[in-house]
Design a protein around this motif. Structure first.
Motif, PDB file in Angstrom:
ATOM      1  N   ASP A   1      -5.555  -2.332   4.870  1.00 41.56           N
ATOM      2  CA  ASP A   1      -4.665  -2.055   3.207  1.00 41.56           C
ATOM      3  C   ASP A   1      -4.906  -2.931   2.272  1.00 41.56           C
ATOM      4  OD1 ASP A   1      -2.901  -0.373   5.079  1.00 41.56           O
ATOM      5  OD2 ASP A   1      -1.945  -2.338   5.767  1.00 41.56           O
ATOM      6  N   LEU A   2      -5.090  -3.474   1.867  1.00 37.69           N
ATOM      7  CA  LEU A   2      -6.171  -4.485   0.184  1.00 37.69           C
ATOM      8  C   LEU A   2      -6.807  -3.637   0.039  1.00 37.69           C
ATOM      9  CD1 LEU A   2      -5.626  -7.846   1.031  1.00 37.69           C
ATOM     10  CD2 LEU A   2      -4.508  -6.426  -0.182  1.00 37.69           C
ATOM     11  N   ARG A   3      -8.019  -2.526   0.993  1.00 42.22           N
ATOM     12  CA  ARG A   3      -8.970  -1.727   0.387  1.00 42.22           C
ATOM     13  C   ARG A   3      -8.629  -0.577  -1.067  1.00 42.22           C
ATOM     14  NH1 ARG A   3     -12.434  -3.425   4.982  1.00 42.22           N
ATOM     15  NH2 ARG A   3     -13.642  -4.743   4.600  1.00 42.22           N
ATOM     16  N   ALA A   4      -7.056   0.010  -0.035  1.00 38.67           N
ATOM     17  CA  ALA A   4      -6.643   1.072  -0.207  1.00 38.67           C
ATOM     18  C   ALA A   4      -6.084   0.966  -1.034  1.00 38.67           C
ATOM     19  CB  ALA A   4      -5.926   1.995   0.695  1.00 38.67           C
ATOM     20  N   LEU A   5      -5.340   0.178  -1.644  1.00 35.83           N
ATOM     21  CA  LEU A   5      -4.745  -0.920  -2.366  1.00 35.83           C
ATOM     22  C   LEU A   5      -6.152  -0.705  -3.962  1.00 35.83           C
ATOM     23  CD1 LEU A   5      -2.464  -3.381  -1.690  1.00 35.83           C
ATOM     24  CD2 LEU A   5      -2.074  -1.086  -3.227  1.00 35.83           C
ATOM     25  N   ALA A   6      -6.842  -1.048  -3.874  1.00 34.77           N
ATOM     26  CA  ALA A   6      -7.578  -1.319  -4.925  1.00 34.77           C
ATOM     27  C   ALA A   6      -8.510   0.174  -4.908  1.00 34.77           C
ATOM     28  CB  ALA A   6      -8.776  -2.310  -3.950  1.00 34.77           C
ATOM     29  N   ARG A   7      -8.536   0.751  -4.601  1.00 32.00           N
ATOM     30  CA  ARG A   7      -9.301   2.132  -4.441  1.00 32.00           C
ATOM     31  C   ARG A   7      -8.081   3.443  -5.010  1.00 32.00           C
ATOM     32  NH1 ARG A   7     -10.847   1.738   0.914  1.00 32.00           N
ATOM     33  NH2 ARG A   7      -9.132   3.229   1.672  1.00 32.00           N
ATOM     34  N   ALA A   8      -7.002   3.209  -4.943  1.00 32.66           N
ATOM     35  CA  ALA A   8      -5.753   3.827  -5.754  1.00 32.66           C
ATOM     36  C   ALA A   8      -6.519   2.955  -6.910  1.00 32.66           C
ATOM     37  CB  ALA A   8      -4.886   3.673  -5.210  1.00 32.66           C
ATOM     38  N   GLY A   9      -6.598   1.828  -7.361  1.00 38.16           N
ATOM     39  CA  GLY A   9      -6.487   1.637  -8.401  1.00 38.16           C
ATOM     40  C   GLY A   9      -5.236   0.054  -9.048  1.00 38.16           C
ATOM     41  N   ALA A  10      -5.375   0.130  -8.266  1.00 37.48           N
ATOM     42  CA  ALA A  10      -4.565  -1.851  -8.004  1.00 37.48           C
ATOM     43  C   ALA A  10      -5.840  -2.799  -7.764  1.00 37.48           C
ATOM     44  CB  ALA A  10      -3.450  -2.048  -7.074  1.00 37.48           C
ATOM     45  N   VAL A  11      -5.213  -4.174  -8.931  1.00 39.70           N
ATOM     46  CA  VAL A  11      -5.922  -5.050  -8.926  1.00 39.70           C
ATOM     47  C   VAL A  11      -5.582  -5.906  -7.607  1.00 39.70           C
ATOM     48  CG1 VAL A  11      -7.822  -6.649 -10.900  1.00 39.70           C
ATOM     49  CG2 VAL A  11      -7.111  -4.274 -11.314  1.00 39.70           C
ATOM     50  N   VAL A  12      -6.352  -6.918  -7.055  1.00 40.72           N
ATOM     51  CA  VAL A  12      -5.895  -7.606  -5.961  1.00 40.72           C
ATOM     52  C   VAL A  12      -6.651  -8.638  -5.804  1.00 40.72           C
ATOM     53  CG1 VAL A  12      -5.020  -7.877  -3.917  1.00 40.72           C
ATOM     54  CG2 VAL A  12      -5.076  -5.607  -4.362  1.00 40.72           C
TER      55      VAL A  12
ATOM     56  N   ARG B   1       0.300  -1.108   0.102  1.00 40.96           N
ATOM     57  CA  ARG B   1      -0.089   0.246  -0.297  1.00 40.96           C
ATOM     58  C   ARG B   1       0.901   0.870   0.111  1.00 40.96           C
ATOM     59  NH1 ARG B   1      -0.739   3.990   3.284  1.00 40.96           N
ATOM     60  NH2 ARG B   1       0.445   1.816   5.499  1.00 40.96           N
ATOM     61  N   ARG B   2       2.140   0.939   0.659  1.00 38.89           N
ATOM     62  CA  ARG B   2       2.855   2.188   0.832  1.00 38.89           C
ATOM     63  C   ARG B   2       3.379   2.891  -0.479  1.00 38.89           C
ATOM     64  NH1 ARG B   2       6.525   0.974   5.837  1.00 38.89           N
ATOM     65  NH2 ARG B   2       8.047   2.417   4.736  1.00 38.89           N
ATOM     66  N   LEU B   3       3.858   1.552  -1.361  1.00 43.22           N
ATOM     67  CA  LEU B   3       4.896   1.388  -2.299  1.00 43.22           C
ATOM     68  C   LEU B   3       3.504   1.578  -3.259  1.00 43.22           C
ATOM     69  CD1 LEU B   3       6.866   0.866  -4.073  1.00 43.22           C
ATOM     70  CD2 LEU B   3       6.147  -0.964  -4.447  1.00 43.22           C
ATOM     71  N   GLY B   4       2.124   1.755  -3.314  1.00 41.02           N
ATOM     72  CA  GLY B   4       1.533   2.238  -4.048  1.00 41.02           C
ATOM     73  C   GLY B   4       0.574   3.757  -3.835  1.00 41.02           C
ATOM     74  N   GLU B   5       1.171   4.376  -3.017  1.00 42.88           N
ATOM     75  CA  GLU B   5       0.130   5.396  -2.948  1.00 42.88           C
ATOM     76  C   GLU B   5       1.366   6.976  -3.722  1.00 42.88           C
ATOM     77  OE1 GLU B   5       2.301   7.098   1.190  1.00 42.88           O
ATOM     78  OE2 GLU B   5       1.375   5.538   2.291  1.00 42.88           O
ATOM     79  N   ASP B   6       0.065   7.162  -4.197  1.00 46.51           N
ATOM     80  CA  ASP B   6      -0.327   8.319  -4.834  1.00 46.51           C
ATOM     81  C   ASP B   6      -0.418   7.487  -6.133  1.00 46.51           C
ATOM     82  OD1 ASP B   6       0.104  10.097  -3.247  1.00 46.51           O
ATOM     83  OD2 ASP B   6       2.266  10.014  -3.625  1.00 46.51           O
TER      84      ASP B   6
ATOM     85  N   VAL C   1      -2.074  -2.049 -11.710  1.00 50.51           N
ATOM     86  CA  VAL C   1      -0.936  -2.801 -11.620  1.00 50.51           C
ATOM     87  C   VAL C   1      -1.931  -3.737 -10.979  1.00 50.51           C
ATOM     88  CG1 VAL C   1       1.028  -3.912 -10.367  1.00 50.51           C
ATOM     89  CG2 VAL C   1       0.720  -1.536 -11.778  1.00 50.51           C
ATOM     90  N   GLU C   2      -1.277  -5.265 -11.525  1.00 50.01           N
ATOM     91  CA  GLU C   2      -1.999  -6.477 -10.343  1.00 50.01           C
ATOM     92  C   GLU C   2      -1.411  -7.544  -9.703  1.00 50.01           C
ATOM     93  OE1 GLU C   2      -2.698 -10.261 -13.003  1.00 50.01           O
ATOM     94  OE2 GLU C   2      -3.900  -8.903 -14.773  1.00 50.01           O
ATOM     95  N   ILE C   3      -1.693  -7.047  -8.378  1.00 52.97           N
ATOM     96  CA  ILE C   3      -0.962  -7.374  -7.242  1.00 52.97           C
ATOM     97  C   ILE C   3      -1.440  -8.459  -6.649  1.00 52.97           C
ATOM     98  CG2 ILE C   3      -0.918  -6.825  -4.518  1.00 52.97           C
ATOM     99  CD1 ILE C   3      -0.944  -3.877  -5.901  1.00 52.97           C
ATOM    100  N   ASN C   4      -0.616  -9.759  -6.745  1.00 53.90           N
ATOM    101  CA  ASN C   4      -0.674 -10.993  -6.225  1.00 53.90           C
ATOM    102  C   ASN C   4      -0.729 -11.346  -4.437  1.00 53.90           C
ATOM    103  OD1 ASN C   4       0.927 -14.084  -5.172  1.00 53.90           O
ATOM    104  ND2 ASN C   4      -0.895 -14.162  -7.084  1.00 53.90           N
ATOM    105  N   LEU C   5      -1.451 -11.588  -3.962  1.00 55.97           N
ATOM    106  CA  LEU C   5      -2.107 -12.416  -2.243  1.00 55.97           C
ATOM    107  C   LEU C   5      -1.877 -13.656  -2.341  1.00 55.97           C
ATOM    108  CD1 LEU C   5      -2.885 -10.763   0.185  1.00 55.97           C
ATOM    109  CD2 LEU C   5      -4.980 -11.371   0.697  1.00 55.97           C
ATOM    110  N   GLY C   6      -0.191 -13.246  -2.359  1.00 56.66           N
ATOM    111  CA  GLY C   6       0.136 -15.105  -1.505  1.00 56.66           C
ATOM    112  C   GLY C   6       0.091 -15.568  -0.420  1.00 56.66           C
ATOM    113  N   GLY C   7       0.854 -15.683   0.673  1.00 61.85           N
ATOM    114  CA  GLY C   7       0.556 -15.851   2.083  1.00 61.85           C
ATOM    115  C   GLY C   7       0.753 -15.439   2.691  1.00 61.85           C
TER     116      GLY C   7
ATOM    117  N   ALA D   1     -10.656 -12.979  -6.613  1.00 58.97           N
ATOM    118  CA  ALA D   1     -10.679 -11.712  -6.420  1.00 58.97           C
ATOM    119  C   ALA D   1     -10.717 -11.124  -5.176  1.00 58.97           C
ATOM    120  CB  ALA D   1     -12.292 -11.160  -7.298  1.00 58.97           C
ATOM    121  N   LEU D   2     -10.123  -9.742  -5.137  1.00 62.21           N
ATOM    122  CA  LEU D   2     -10.822  -9.462  -3.185  1.00 62.21           C
ATOM    123  C   LEU D   2     -12.280  -9.260  -3.302  1.00 62.21           C
ATOM    124  CD1 LEU D   2      -8.944  -7.709  -1.456  1.00 62.21           C
ATOM    125  CD2 LEU D   2      -8.694  -5.687  -2.504  1.00 62.21           C
TER     126      LEU D   2
END
Length: 160
Positions: free
Chosen positions: A130-141, A90-95, A101-107, A153-154
């Motif tokens: 944090d996952l919701r914030a990534l999605a709101r910022a346009g990432a696909v989790v 999430r911090r990496l994806g701020e702004d 970007v597709e983000i893979n949630l592993g373990g 899907a998230l």
């Protein structure tokens, strides 16, 4: 070649990542974005021992990674980017840095305050936020432990 995988996985570099995802994606390097590991040379050595196929490893804080991200994305080196927790991604994806970007949630494994949503994903309120914030910022989790598995899907993770 751009970054071929963005993955959140508590174990960072381990067999499932190196053999499963690495075997499928044939990376030239693994980039670990983790503030603690970036400051622990002995831990970096342990992670690097598990690499195969001539791939290298880099270890950076989130702040460093934010400044290097565009270069990695435009570089010819095939890169797997890993964070230990959703918070670092999430911090990496701020702004909007990870928009589209597709983000893979592993373990993410069992811990106090986390509930099982999949056999390999346990989430607490902080991880959910944090996952919701990534999605709101346009990432696909999506959650996907190995390449042969179907991504989940998230929305399904958070609702179910």
């Amino acid at each position: 070649m751009p970054i071929v995988l963005h993955r959140i996985d508590e174990r960072l570099i381990h067999g499932q990542v190196v053999l499963g995802w690495g075997g499928e994606l044939e990376p030239d390097r693994y980039v670990v974005v983790d503030d603690d590991v970036a400051r622990a040379p002995w831990e970096q050595e342990l992670y690097a021992v598990g690499l195969s196929g001539g791939a290298g490893a880099e270890f950076h804080t989130v702040s460093e990674a934010r400044s290097l991200y565009d270069r990695w994305a435009a570089d010819d080196a095939r890169t797997i980017l890993l964070t230990r927790l959703p918070e670092a991604m999430r911090r990496l994806g701020e702004d909007g840095a990870l928009r589209g970007v597709e983000i893979n949630l592993g373990g993410l494994h069992h811990d106090a305050g986390r509930d099982m949503v999949l056999p390999y994903v346990f989430l607490g309120q902080g991880e959910r936020d944090d996952l919701r914030a990534l999605a709101r910022a346009g990432a696909v989790v999506t959650a996907q432990d190995v390449p042969a598995a179907s991504p989940i899907a998230l929305e399904r993770l958070l609702d179910g």
